[in-house]
Structures are given as structure tokens and as C-alpha cells.
Design a protein around this motif. Sequence first.
Motif, PDB file in Angstrom:
ATOM      1  N   ARG A  75       6.229 -19.399  12.162  1.00  0.00           N
ATOM      2  CA  ARG A  75       5.612 -19.179  13.385  1.00  0.00           C
ATOM      3  C   ARG A  75       4.120 -19.221  13.525  1.00  0.00           C
ATOM      4  O   ARG A  75       3.511 -18.516  12.397  1.00  0.00           O
ATOM      5  CB  ARG A  75       6.304 -18.031  13.941  1.00  0.00           C
ATOM      6  N   ILE A  76       3.350 -19.675  14.312  1.00  0.00           N
ATOM      7  CA  ILE A  76       1.964 -19.599  14.226  1.00  0.00           C
ATOM      8  C   ILE A  76       1.230 -19.008  15.637  1.00  0.00           C
ATOM      9  O   ILE A  76       1.800 -19.734  16.718  1.00  0.00           O
ATOM     10  CB  ILE A  76       1.281 -21.014  13.790  1.00  0.00           C
ATOM     11  N   GLU A  77       0.782 -17.893  15.702  1.00  0.00           N
ATOM     12  CA  GLU A  77       0.270 -17.492  16.978  1.00  0.00           C
ATOM     13  C   GLU A  77      -1.302 -16.920  17.031  1.00  0.00           C
ATOM     14  O   GLU A  77      -1.660 -16.477  17.998  1.00  0.00           O
ATOM     15  CB  GLU A  77       1.083 -16.137  17.216  1.00  0.00           C
ATOM     16  N   ASN A  78      -1.947 -17.186  15.580  1.00  0.00           N
ATOM     17  CA  ASN A  78      -3.442 -16.786  15.680  1.00  0.00           C
ATOM     18  C   ASN A  78      -4.198 -17.775  16.708  1.00  0.00           C
ATOM     19  O   ASN A  78      -4.175 -18.871  16.547  1.00  0.00           O
ATOM     20  CB  ASN A  78      -3.864 -16.980  14.207  1.00  0.00           C
ATOM     21  N   PRO A  79      -4.908 -16.924  17.668  1.00  0.00           N
ATOM     22  CA  PRO A  79      -5.633 -17.678  18.558  1.00  0.00           C
ATOM     23  C   PRO A  79      -6.694 -18.383  17.712  1.00  0.00           C
ATOM     24  O   PRO A  79      -7.237 -19.497  18.520  1.00  0.00           O
ATOM     25  CB  PRO A  79      -6.170 -16.594  19.509  1.00  0.00           C
ATOM     26  N   ASN A  80      -7.369 -17.924  16.981  1.00  0.00           N
ATOM     27  CA  ASN A  80      -8.490 -18.458  16.295  1.00  0.00           C
ATOM     28  C   ASN A  80      -8.082 -20.123  15.567  1.00  0.00           C
ATOM     29  O   ASN A  80      -8.781 -20.777  15.692  1.00  0.00           O
ATOM     30  CB  ASN A  80      -9.269 -17.694  15.122  1.00  0.00           C
ATOM     31  N   LEU A  81      -6.857 -19.766  14.815  1.00  0.00           N
ATOM     32  CA  LEU A  81      -6.281 -20.951  14.310  1.00  0.00           C
ATOM     33  C   LEU A  81      -5.944 -22.122  15.416  1.00  0.00           C
ATOM     34  O   LEU A  81      -6.352 -23.273  15.198  1.00  0.00           O
ATOM     35  CB  LEU A  81      -5.164 -20.700  13.374  1.00  0.00           C
ATOM     36  N   ILE A  82      -5.302 -21.601  16.403  1.00  0.00           N
ATOM     37  CA  ILE A  82      -4.850 -22.487  17.604  1.00  0.00           C
ATOM     38  C   ILE A  82      -6.280 -23.294  18.339  1.00  0.00           C
ATOM     39  O   ILE A  82      -6.363 -24.358  18.587  1.00  0.00           O
ATOM     40  CB  ILE A  82      -4.344 -21.785  18.431  1.00  0.00           C
ATOM     41  N   GLY A 155      -9.913   0.904  15.042  1.00  0.00           N
ATOM     42  CA  GLY A 155      -9.743   0.047  13.874  1.00  0.00           C
ATOM     43  C   GLY A 155      -8.577  -0.022  13.099  1.00  0.00           C
ATOM     44  O   GLY A 155      -7.465   0.704  13.509  1.00  0.00           O
ATOM     45  N   LEU A 156      -8.412  -0.985  11.889  1.00  0.00           N
ATOM     46  CA  LEU A 156      -7.224  -1.097  11.369  1.00  0.00           C
ATOM     47  C   LEU A 156      -7.242   0.158  10.250  1.00  0.00           C
ATOM     48  O   LEU A 156      -8.221   0.704   9.938  1.00  0.00           O
ATOM     49  CB  LEU A 156      -7.280  -2.334  10.327  1.00  0.00           C
ATOM     50  N   THR A 157      -5.724   0.550  10.033  1.00  0.00           N
ATOM     51  CA  THR A 157      -5.669   1.593   9.104  1.00  0.00           C
ATOM     52  C   THR A 157      -5.701   1.347   7.573  1.00  0.00           C
ATOM     53  O   THR A 157      -5.527   2.058   6.582  1.00  0.00           O
ATOM     54  CB  THR A 157      -4.409   2.360   9.459  1.00  0.00           C
ATOM     55  N   ALA A 158      -5.797   0.095   7.237  1.00  0.00           N
ATOM     56  CA  ALA A 158      -6.019  -0.698   5.959  1.00  0.00           C
ATOM     57  C   ALA A 158      -6.670  -1.880   5.844  1.00  0.00           C
ATOM     58  O   ALA A 158      -6.787  -2.494   6.819  1.00  0.00           O
ATOM     59  CB  ALA A 158      -4.418  -0.776   5.347  1.00  0.00           C
ATOM     60  N   LYS A 159      -7.182  -2.111   4.576  1.00  0.00           N
ATOM     61  CA  LYS A 159      -8.105  -3.306   4.669  1.00  0.00           C
ATOM     62  C   LYS A 159      -7.163  -4.602   4.314  1.00  0.00           C
ATOM     63  O   LYS A 159      -6.216  -4.644   3.794  1.00  0.00           O
ATOM     64  CB  LYS A 159      -8.846  -3.051   3.323  1.00  0.00           C
ATOM     65  N   VAL A 160      -7.568  -5.523   5.350  1.00  0.00           N
ATOM     66  CA  VAL A 160      -6.893  -6.919   4.958  1.00  0.00           C
ATOM     67  C   VAL A 160      -7.592  -8.013   5.127  1.00  0.00           C
ATOM     68  O   VAL A 160      -8.811  -7.736   5.704  1.00  0.00           O
ATOM     69  CB  VAL A 160      -5.602  -6.846   6.262  1.00  0.00           C
ATOM     70  N   SER A 161      -7.302  -9.111   4.679  1.00  0.00           N
ATOM     71  CA  SER A 161      -8.206 -10.178   4.779  1.00  0.00           C
ATOM     72  C   SER A 161      -8.134 -10.843   6.203  1.00  0.00           C
ATOM     73  O   SER A 161      -7.327 -10.541   6.959  1.00  0.00           O
ATOM     74  CB  SER A 161      -7.774 -11.337   3.845  1.00  0.00           C
ATOM     75  N   ASN A 162      -9.153 -11.397   6.717  1.00  0.00           N
ATOM     76  CA  ASN A 162      -9.360 -12.001   8.203  1.00  0.00           C
ATOM     77  C   ASN A 162      -9.001 -10.872   9.049  1.00  0.00           C
ATOM     78  O   ASN A 162      -8.214 -11.020   9.836  1.00  0.00           O
ATOM     79  CB  ASN A 162      -8.468 -13.188   8.310  1.00  0.00           C
ATOM     80  N   ALA A 163      -9.602  -9.738   8.730  1.00  0.00           N
ATOM     81  CA  ALA A 163      -9.430  -8.497   9.758  1.00  0.00           C
ATOM     82  C   ALA A 163      -9.537  -8.653  11.235  1.00  0.00           C
ATOM     83  O   ALA A 163      -8.941  -8.281  12.042  1.00  0.00           O
ATOM     84  CB  ALA A 163     -10.141  -7.424   9.075  1.00  0.00           C
ATOM     85  N   ASP A 164     -10.775  -9.561  11.483  1.00  0.00           N
ATOM     86  CA  ASP A 164     -10.983  -9.859  13.086  1.00  0.00           C
ATOM     87  C   ASP A 164      -9.784 -10.490  13.720  1.00  0.00           C
ATOM     88  O   ASP A 164      -9.238 -10.210  14.875  1.00  0.00           O
ATOM     89  CB  ASP A 164     -12.280 -10.495  13.073  1.00  0.00           C
ATOM     90  N   ASP A 165      -9.193 -11.386  12.993  1.00  0.00           N
ATOM     91  CA  ASP A 165      -8.041 -12.275  13.581  1.00  0.00           C
ATOM     92  C   ASP A 165      -7.077 -11.193  13.582  1.00  0.00           C
ATOM     93  O   ASP A 165      -5.977 -11.315  14.756  1.00  0.00           O
ATOM     94  CB  ASP A 165      -7.640 -13.441  12.596  1.00  0.00           C
ATOM     95  N   VAL A 166      -6.654 -10.512  12.893  1.00  0.00           N
ATOM     96  CA  VAL A 166      -5.503  -9.624  12.639  1.00  0.00           C
ATOM     97  C   VAL A 166      -5.719  -8.375  13.795  1.00  0.00           C
ATOM     98  O   VAL A 166      -4.872  -8.198  14.598  1.00  0.00           O
ATOM     99  CB  VAL A 166      -5.378  -8.717  11.460  1.00  0.00           C
ATOM    100  N   MET A 167      -6.837  -7.990  14.092  1.00  0.00           N
ATOM    101  CA  MET A 167      -7.094  -7.055  15.135  1.00  0.00           C
ATOM    102  C   MET A 167      -6.855  -7.733  16.621  1.00  0.00           C
ATOM    103  O   MET A 167      -6.481  -7.084  17.610  1.00  0.00           O
ATOM    104  CB  MET A 167      -8.651  -6.503  15.219  1.00  0.00           C
TER     105      MET A 167
END
Length: 268
Positions: A75-82, A155-167
Motif C-alpha cells: 500500500r502507498i499513501e504518502n501524499p508527497n510520493l503521490i 513533534g515525533l517521539t523518535a527520529k525517523v528518516s523523511n520525518a516531514d512525510d511521516v508527520m
Amino acid sequence: MKKIFLAFIIVLLLIGTMGTAFAEKKPEPKAQSYQIPSSVLNITKENTYPNPTQDLPYLQPSEFTDNLLNSSKVRIENPNLIRMLNESSVNKTPFALGLRATIYLGEWPLYYESTETSPNWEYQKINTNYYDNRGGRNIYQIHYVQEAQKVVRGGLTAKVSNADDVMKMMMLKAAEKTQLPLAFETIVGAGTKKDHIYNIPPKRLGYLYAYAPAINEKGKVTYGEVYITLKGNKRQIVVKNVTTHGIGAWIPVQDHLSFSFIASEVPK
């Protein structure tokens, strides 16, 4: 006669299969509108700092993008990727019979699955209005006045890559579930007031606390390496090296404050 009987059996089997399919289909969960406590007030009109509206509608994929998304096993739902796929196109051509290509788009957060969404109506204290009525003989009335501009950040509770997309994906899910105006940053301007009156009896000190509420969002985000493959006129998305990570976030509720009033005989 045998042919009629065989046809009748096939029809019965088809009806039974359709019934099973309909029985197994589960309804999608509906958005839950959270009950706002009476102590939480909307300050949109009174706020001296005009916060921008955080509208994050689901991005509609183009026909080309929709076909690509349907070809993916993940499944793909990332708005920036879309959005990036919406801006792309590959024209079909009769001369593409022998065309073979693989295009690497990078590693992306593909979708976010929410497991828990809960409000904290006293996420951060932003103001205290105080009056000492210990020497008074009558009730003294106070109301909320914001003494200084306050910036409330989540903010996020942990560091992840592509944090803006995740948020962005987490805020979409949380807003859909709570039906509340959410933003990772909201500001309450100095001089913001609310007319609601709080009474301080004689021989008491009055404390009126104002808190910024926030939503605690928890779930899982799925990452994967995204490729577009071209084989002749066939185009599809292939996702490799899929990983899932637990993630949490605090997302403030925009232009809302929670109030707590205490009348005490001794200083707090």
C-alpha cells in the motif's frame, strides 16, 4: 436433463461464493468525533495571532498514478510520493515492444497505520492569571488574558528518516479520527482574552491556568525502496526491502485552550 441439473448446481455454487464474499467484507472504521470537555474553549475568534488553517486533504492520484499504485503489492499513501507520481507520465508507443527499464525513486515512507489516538487536554501550560483576594470582603472576578505570546509545538517521539512525510501522514490520520483542527505548531497571541468569569471568594487566592491541548498519536510507519519498472507498454511499481517502525507524535489542537481554576487559602 443432466445439463440442466449441472447448470443448476453451478448457479448454487456461485450464489454461495458471493454470499461468503459479502459476509467476509468488513465495513471501514468511521471517524470518531472526540467529546471536548466543557473546560476546553475555542479561541479562534479571540486569538490575537491568526494561525493558518492546516488543511491537508487526501491528494487525488491521476489516472497514470492510480494505475501505478494499483500495480504495487504494498500500500502507498504518502501524499508527497503521490504528488511526484502525478507530475510524471510515460506515453505508450507501438515502438516500445522491446523496452525494458527500472527506475529507482529512493526509499520512502509508504503508509502510516494508526493504533492509538488519545487527547491530552492539558498538554502544555501557557498562561496563569492570578489575584490575591485574601484581604477582600467581596467576591473578585477574573477572566483569562494571555500575558505573553506562546508558541506550542508538537513533534515525533523518535527520529525517523523523511520525518516531514511521516508527520503529514500521522496528522492526516489523527485529524480524520478526531475531527479536531490539528497542527504541529500553533500560536496563542499576547492579549488574547475570553469573557468567561471565575469568582474568587474573600480570603482566597485565585489561580486561572490555561493549557494547550494536544493529541497523542501512535502507530506504525512502513518504509520501502520504490522502483518503477517498464516492460514494453507495461508500467508498474515494485517495492523492495520493506520495513516497519513503531512511531508516536504529539500534535497540538489549534486555537483551543483548556482552563483550570483554583481558589486557595495558601499560595500555590
